[in-house]
Each structure stands twice: as C-alpha cells, then as structure tokens.
Design an enzyme around this catalytic site. Structure first.
Site, mmCIF file in Angstrom:
data_model
loop_
_atom_site.group_PDB
_atom_site.id
_atom_site.type_symbol
_atom_site.label_atom_id
_atom_site.label_comp_id
_atom_site.label_asym_id
_atom_site.label_seq_id
_atom_site.Cartn_x
_atom_site.Cartn_y
_atom_site.Cartn_z
ATOM 1 N N ASP A 48 0.789 -1.240 0.000
ATOM 2 C CA ASP A 48 0.000 0.000 0.000
ATOM 3 C C ASP A 48 0.822 1.291 0.000
ATOM 4 O O ASP A 48 0.504 2.236 0.744
ATOM 5 C CB ASP A 48 -0.944 0.018 1.208
ATOM 6 C CG ASP A 48 -1.960 -1.108 1.176
ATOM 7 O OD1 ASP A 48 -1.990 -1.873 0.196
ATOM 8 O OD2 ASP A 48 -2.739 -1.222 2.150
ATOM 9 N N LYS B 256 -6.990 -4.924 -2.963
ATOM 10 C CA LYS B 256 -7.767 -5.442 -1.844
ATOM 11 C C LYS B 256 -8.745 -4.380 -1.368
ATOM 12 O O LYS B 256 -8.565 -3.196 -1.615
ATOM 13 C CB LYS B 256 -6.847 -5.878 -0.707
ATOM 14 C CG LYS B 256 -5.907 -4.802 -0.194
ATOM 15 C CD LYS B 256 -4.882 -5.380 0.776
ATOM 16 C CE LYS B 256 -3.933 -4.329 1.296
ATOM 17 N NZ LYS B 256 -4.563 -3.339 2.179
ATOM 18 N N CYS C 126 -1.805 -2.493 8.103
ATOM 19 C CA CYS C 126 -1.836 -3.425 6.964
ATOM 20 C C CYS C 126 -0.577 -4.283 6.876
ATOM 21 O O CYS C 126 -0.648 -5.459 6.516
ATOM 22 C CB CYS C 126 -2.068 -2.664 5.661
ATOM 23 S SG CYS C 126 -3.739 -1.975 5.541
#
Length: 240
Positions: free
Chosen positions: A43, A141, A186
C-alpha cells in the site's frame, strides 16, 4: 491472527491506536533473498503519504528504501487498497458516524475511515517515485463493497482469501519480506497472515512507517513476534 484476536487488538489499542513505541530491533545475520523469496510492498499509495486522505507520517520516506531493496529480489509483489465509492468502511457511508469511530458489521468491529483509495482515483494510485520494474503482480484489496481488507492475504471477515497465498505457493515462493504502510496495520496484519499460511516472514522495519498512537506499534510488533515474524532492517539484506 484469528478474528477474535483481531477484535481484541482493536479493543486493546483503541480506535486511534489502530493507525502505529516498538521494542528494540532484533539482530539478524545478513539475509540473501533467493529465487524462493519475494519482496511484498504494501500500500505505498498517494492516500497514505503526505497530502493523501489518510496519511502516515513520513510515509513517503519508505519509497527510496524499497526501490533500493527491490534490486536484491527476483520476485516483487505490490498491493493496493482499492475501495468502491461509498465503501462500508467509510464513515460517510454511516449516517451520524465520524472517521475513526467504529461500527459493528457481520464480521465484527469495523473502524470507520475517511473516504480513501477510491478505485481509479489519484489518491489510490501508487506513489509516483515507486520504481519497481521487477514487479510481477499488483494485488488489489478492499474492493468488495461490504467487507474491508487490511491484510494482503485475507479480508476482514477472516474467510475471504485474496488469492495471494496460492499465487506464492504455485510459484514455489516460501519466504516473504514485507515493506510499506502502515507498520502497525496493513503490514502487521499481512505479516501475521503470511505466517498463518506457512511462509517464513520478515518485516523490514526501516522500509515501513507507522501511525503509532496509543501503543499500537508496540502491540503490533508483539502480535507479529508471537506469530514468528522476524524483524530486520534494510541493511540486513545482502544485495550482492
């Protein structure tokens, strides 16, 4: 990390604390990635750096470190948060709720975020200076409207797999090195799930950044350590 453990983690650190004071770094001998190793870049998107909708302090500082690290790997995989407009994890989708409050969904406690990483937006794009020519896969995602997804491997319901574990196993990859944003969210959930799926797992600490509020980073490192995740620095990667 089981669903119950995830919910306990949320309750332990508090809502703000979900977003990353870590223990002392662990020392390791130099590690040389091989053909069965992969660099997993979590990310590194405009959303999570300065000027984004959900910025991590100094998030952009990981970019040159990750770029340099990538030269040591044959296999590189990138993840992107990729939400629908009006996603269930957005506070704006719940009347009267504000960002960083929580609500109860069918799979448990859901933190409500500002609208972020909406599919196709500049906010959701990978950081412009991320240079990963060896990247072989971008896995998105959080695109299911009714389910959030923090881990690169498993959505927040604890049942819906992203398919990443299968991808790695089909390719004979058994060792993962995690980088990206944010360490205590994450990255941590991805690392714990990587161990659950049987991978040898390293988190390269200086190639991540955390929000680190209310003890969330220390809690995340404890979860990772308990799961068998190894904590290293970029200098521990043998590049020649």
């Amino acid at each position: 990390m089981s669903d119950m453990q995830r919910r306990d983690f949320i309750r332990h650190v508090g809502v703000a604390g979900l977003l990353g004071v870590g223990a002392a770094p662990f020392a390791f001998a130099a590690v040389k990635p091989d053909a069965k190793s992969a660099l997993l870049v979590i990310d590194v998107q405009n959303c999570f750096v300065t000027g984004g909708t959900l910025p991590v302090k100094e998030g952009e500082a990981v970019v040159p470190i990750i770029n340099k690290l990538s030269n040591a790997f044959e296999n590189v995989v990138v993840t992107q948060d990729w939400h629908t407009a009006g996603h269930v994890s957005f506070a704006s989708a719940h009347g009267g709720k504000k960002p960083f409050e929580t609500t109860q969904l069918g799979y448990g406690t859901q933190v409500l975020w500002p609208d972020h990483c909406v599919q196709g937006s500049a906010d959701a794009a990978l950081h412009k200076d991320l240079a990963l020519p060896k990247a072989q896969l971008i896995i998105r995602k959080g695109y299911h409207q009714g389910t959030d997804s923090y881990s690169a491997f498993m959505e927040a319901d604890g049942k819906t797999a992203t398919g990443l574990s299968g991808y790695f196993k089909e390719r004979g990859i058994d060792t993962l090195f995690l980088t990206g944003l944010a360490t205590d969210f994450c990255v941590a959930w991805s690392a714990v799930d990587a161990r659950k799926f049987g991978f040898t797992t390293y988190v390269i600490e200086d190639a991540t950044r955390a929000i680190d509020l209310n003890g969330s980073l220390a809690a995340a490192w404890k979860q990772m350590t308990d799961a068998g995740v190894k904590r290293i620095q970029s200098a521990d990667i043998q590049t020649a």
